[in-house]
Design a protein around this motif. Sequence first.
Motif, PDB file in Angstrom:
ATOM      1  N   HIS A   1       0.851  -1.178   0.019  1.00 37.29           N
ATOM      2  CA  HIS A   1      -0.073   0.057   0.103  1.00 37.29           C
ATOM      3  C   HIS A   1       0.948   1.265  -0.138  1.00 37.29           C
ATOM      4  CE1 HIS A   1      -3.450  -2.410   0.430  1.00 37.29           C
ATOM      5  NE2 HIS A   1      -2.954  -3.221   1.267  1.00 37.29           N
ATOM      6  N   TYR A   2       1.862   1.170  -0.451  1.00 40.14           N
ATOM      7  CA  TYR A   2       2.911   2.428  -0.641  1.00 40.14           C
ATOM      8  C   TYR A   2       2.356   3.239  -1.879  1.00 40.14           C
ATOM      9  CZ  TYR A   2       5.774   1.242   2.996  1.00 40.14           C
ATOM     10  OH  TYR A   2       6.177   1.031   4.293  1.00 40.14           O
ATOM     11  N   THR A   3       2.136   4.553  -1.993  1.00 36.51           N
ATOM     12  CA  THR A   3       1.757   5.179  -3.340  1.00 36.51           C
ATOM     13  C   THR A   3       2.993   6.060  -3.719  1.00 36.51           C
ATOM     14  OG1 THR A   3       0.967   7.073  -1.766  1.00 36.51           O
ATOM     15  CG2 THR A   3      -0.586   5.058  -2.353  1.00 36.51           C
ATOM     16  N   GLY A   4       2.697   6.703  -4.681  1.00 30.22           N
ATOM     17  CA  GLY A   4       3.657   7.877  -5.166  1.00 30.22           C
ATOM     18  C   GLY A   4       3.438   9.132  -4.454  1.00 30.22           C
ATOM     19  N   ALA A   5       4.144  10.079  -4.996  1.00 30.01           N
ATOM     20  CA  ALA A   5       3.908  11.271  -4.440  1.00 30.01           C
ATOM     21  C   ALA A   5       2.643  11.977  -4.946  1.00 30.01           C
ATOM     22  CB  ALA A   5       5.254  12.118  -4.932  1.00 30.01           C
ATOM     23  N   ASP A   6       2.042  11.578  -5.823  1.00 29.27           N
ATOM     24  CA  ASP A   6       0.810  12.002  -6.135  1.00 29.27           C
ATOM     25  C   ASP A   6      -0.529  11.244  -5.686  1.00 29.27           C
ATOM     26  OD1 ASP A   6       0.748   9.325  -7.423  1.00 29.27           O
ATOM     27  OD2 ASP A   6       0.794   9.941  -9.599  1.00 29.27           O
ATOM     28  N   GLY A   7      -0.060  10.500  -4.647  1.00 26.55           N
ATOM     29  CA  GLY A   7      -1.073   9.728  -3.859  1.00 26.55           C
ATOM     30  C   GLY A   7      -1.859   8.450  -4.644  1.00 26.55           C
ATOM     31  N   LYS A   8      -1.427   8.351  -5.785  1.00 30.56           N
ATOM     32  CA  LYS A   8      -1.937   7.285  -6.668  1.00 30.56           C
ATOM     33  C   LYS A   8      -0.984   5.938  -6.389  1.00 30.56           C
ATOM     34  CE  LYS A   8      -3.925  10.456  -9.922  1.00 30.56           C
ATOM     35  NZ  LYS A   8      -3.917  10.996 -11.216  1.00 30.56           N
ATOM     36  N   PRO A   9      -1.608   4.711  -6.626  1.00 35.40           N
ATOM     37  CA  PRO A   9      -1.002   3.537  -6.583  1.00 35.40           C
ATOM     38  C   PRO A   9       0.518   3.829  -7.630  1.00 35.40           C
ATOM     39  CG  PRO A   9      -3.218   3.237  -6.836  1.00 35.40           C
ATOM     40  CD  PRO A   9      -3.127   4.658  -6.913  1.00 35.40           C
ATOM     41  N   LEU A  10       1.227   3.154  -7.456  1.00 36.09           N
ATOM     42  CA  LEU A  10       2.454   3.092  -8.318  1.00 36.09           C
ATOM     43  C   LEU A  10       2.276   2.319  -9.676  1.00 36.09           C
ATOM     44  CD1 LEU A  10       5.425   1.872  -5.918  1.00 36.09           C
ATOM     45  CD2 LEU A  10       4.579   4.386  -6.671  1.00 36.09           C
ATOM     46  N   SER A  11       2.718   3.064 -10.655  1.00 34.03           N
ATOM     47  CA  SER A  11       2.535   2.142 -12.048  1.00 34.03           C
ATOM     48  C   SER A  11       3.586   0.961 -12.047  1.00 34.03           C
ATOM     49  CB  SER A  11       2.953   3.385 -13.240  1.00 34.03           C
ATOM     50  OG  SER A  11       2.095   4.103 -13.108  1.00 34.03           O
ATOM     51  N   ILE A  12       3.093  -0.033 -12.306  1.00 39.42           N
ATOM     52  CA  ILE A  12       4.158  -1.144 -12.542  1.00 39.42           C
ATOM     53  C   ILE A  12       4.897  -1.246 -13.892  1.00 39.42           C
ATOM     54  CG2 ILE A  12       4.628  -3.739 -11.980  1.00 39.42           C
ATOM     55  CD1 ILE A  12       3.233  -2.063  -9.604  1.00 39.42           C
ATOM     56  N   ASP A  13       5.765  -0.373 -14.155  1.00 40.52           N
ATOM     57  CA  ASP A  13       6.120  -0.216 -15.642  1.00 40.52           C
ATOM     58  C   ASP A  13       7.631  -0.417 -15.770  1.00 40.52           C
ATOM     59  OD1 ASP A  13       7.219   1.849 -14.280  1.00 40.52           O
ATOM     60  OD2 ASP A  13       6.239   3.418 -15.265  1.00 40.52           O
ATOM     61  N   GLY A  14       8.311  -1.011 -14.687  1.00 34.43           N
ATOM     62  CA  GLY A  14      10.053  -1.140 -14.476  1.00 34.43           C
ATOM     63  C   GLY A  14      10.779  -0.023 -14.887  1.00 34.43           C
ATOM     64  N   GLU A  15      10.187   1.078 -14.500  1.00 34.70           N
ATOM     65  CA  GLU A  15      11.043   2.611 -14.613  1.00 34.70           C
ATOM     66  C   GLU A  15      10.894   3.174 -13.079  1.00 34.70           C
ATOM     67  OE1 GLU A  15      10.028   4.837 -18.167  1.00 34.70           O
ATOM     68  OE2 GLU A  15       9.993   3.159 -19.293  1.00 34.70           O
ATOM     69  N   CYS A  16      12.043   3.404 -12.743  1.00 39.49           N
ATOM     70  CA  CYS A  16      12.192   3.899 -11.345  1.00 39.49           C
ATOM     71  C   CYS A  16      12.138   5.639 -11.496  1.00 39.49           C
ATOM     72  CB  CYS A  16      13.186   3.529 -10.506  1.00 39.49           C
ATOM     73  SG  CYS A  16      13.282   4.241  -8.754  1.00 39.49           S
ATOM     74  N   GLY A  17      10.933   6.108 -11.244  1.00 40.98           N
ATOM     75  CA  GLY A  17      10.779   7.578 -11.273  1.00 40.98           C
ATOM     76  C   GLY A  17      10.493   8.221  -9.979  1.00 40.98           C
ATOM     77  N   SER A  18      10.057   9.561 -10.184  1.00 41.38           N
ATOM     78  CA  SER A  18       9.865  10.248  -8.860  1.00 41.38           C
ATOM     79  C   SER A  18       8.880   9.475  -8.085  1.00 41.38           C
ATOM     80  CB  SER A  18       9.400  11.670  -9.289  1.00 41.38           C
ATOM     81  OG  SER A  18       8.321  11.711  -9.862  1.00 41.38           O
ATOM     82  N   ASN A  19       7.772   8.789  -8.619  1.00 43.23           N
ATOM     83  CA  ASN A  19       6.711   8.309  -7.578  1.00 43.23           C
ATOM     84  C   ASN A  19       7.072   6.817  -7.116  1.00 43.23           C
ATOM     85  OD1 ASN A  19       4.541  10.028  -8.042  1.00 43.23           O
ATOM     86  ND2 ASN A  19       4.011   9.295  -9.902  1.00 43.23           N
ATOM     87  N   THR A  20       8.014   6.200  -7.730  1.00 49.85           N
ATOM     88  CA  THR A  20       8.800   5.145  -7.317  1.00 49.85           C
ATOM     89  C   THR A  20       9.796   5.582  -6.232  1.00 49.85           C
ATOM     90  OG1 THR A  20       8.331   3.611  -9.194  1.00 49.85           O
ATOM     91  CG2 THR A  20       9.983   2.941  -7.567  1.00 49.85           C
ATOM     92  N   VAL A  21      10.511   6.682  -6.430  1.00 52.33           N
ATOM     93  CA  VAL A  21      11.303   7.092  -5.098  1.00 52.33           C
ATOM     94  C   VAL A  21      10.792   7.527  -3.918  1.00 52.33           C
ATOM     95  CG1 VAL A  21      13.335   8.883  -4.729  1.00 52.33           C
ATOM     96  CG2 VAL A  21      13.373   7.640  -7.167  1.00 52.33           C
ATOM     97  N   TYR A  22       9.666   8.130  -4.031  1.00 53.42           N
ATOM     98  CA  TYR A  22       8.813   8.508  -3.169  1.00 53.42           C
ATOM     99  C   TYR A  22       8.352   7.339  -2.227  1.00 53.42           C
ATOM    100  CZ  TYR A  22       5.112  10.901  -0.491  1.00 53.42           C
ATOM    101  OH  TYR A  22       4.115  11.281   0.817  1.00 53.42           O
ATOM    102  N   ALA A  23       7.840   6.330  -2.788  1.00 50.39           N
ATOM    103  CA  ALA A  23       7.557   5.190  -2.272  1.00 50.39           C
ATOM    104  C   ALA A  23       8.781   4.458  -1.458  1.00 50.39           C
ATOM    105  CB  ALA A  23       6.756   4.183  -3.407  1.00 50.39           C
ATOM    106  N   ILE A  24       9.869   4.500  -2.117  1.00 49.32           N
ATOM    107  CA  ILE A  24      11.080   4.015  -1.706  1.00 49.32           C
ATOM    108  C   ILE A  24      11.319   4.607  -0.216  1.00 49.32           C
ATOM    109  CG2 ILE A  24      13.416   3.576  -1.790  1.00 49.32           C
ATOM    110  CD1 ILE A  24      12.886   2.994  -4.794  1.00 49.32           C
ATOM    111  N   LYS A  25      11.398   6.049  -0.443  1.00 49.94           N
ATOM    112  CA  LYS A  25      11.595   6.762   0.710  1.00 49.94           C
ATOM    113  C   LYS A  25      10.513   6.539   1.989  1.00 49.94           C
ATOM    114  CE  LYS A  25      14.328  10.547  -1.414  1.00 49.94           C
ATOM    115  NZ  LYS A  25      14.102  11.839  -1.700  1.00 49.94           N
TER     116      LYS A  25
END
Length: 103
Positions: free
Chosen positions: A46-70
């Motif tokens: 249940h980690y989301t991106g900075a935009d509050g939406k579920p992460l896209s499962i696209d294989g590319e680590c962008g700002s939303n994935t980094v936000y969830a990692i943090k």
Amino acid sequence: EISCSLVGSEMCIRDRSDDMYSFEPVRNGSIGSDVVCLQLVLSLLHYTGADGKPLSIDGECGSNTVYAIKRFQSDMKAYGADIGASSPDGIFGEKCWNILTAR
């Protein structure tokens, strides 16, 4: 090829030979199957991106994935100790992977 699955509350990650898989660090700009697996697991937790939406499962680590990692690093007190960080650094390294794959 790797497969990710949850067995009870444990994460099970195996490669085609049925051996445990060794993950590479995931950071901004990373691409590939390790990123897909991480995005999937963070989404299941249940980690989301900075935009509050579920992460896209696209294989590319962008700002939303980094936000969830943090957020994960902060929640688990896993501050990327692989590189000596003392606060969330957005790099999903060995310490973070070990938390997910611990048995």
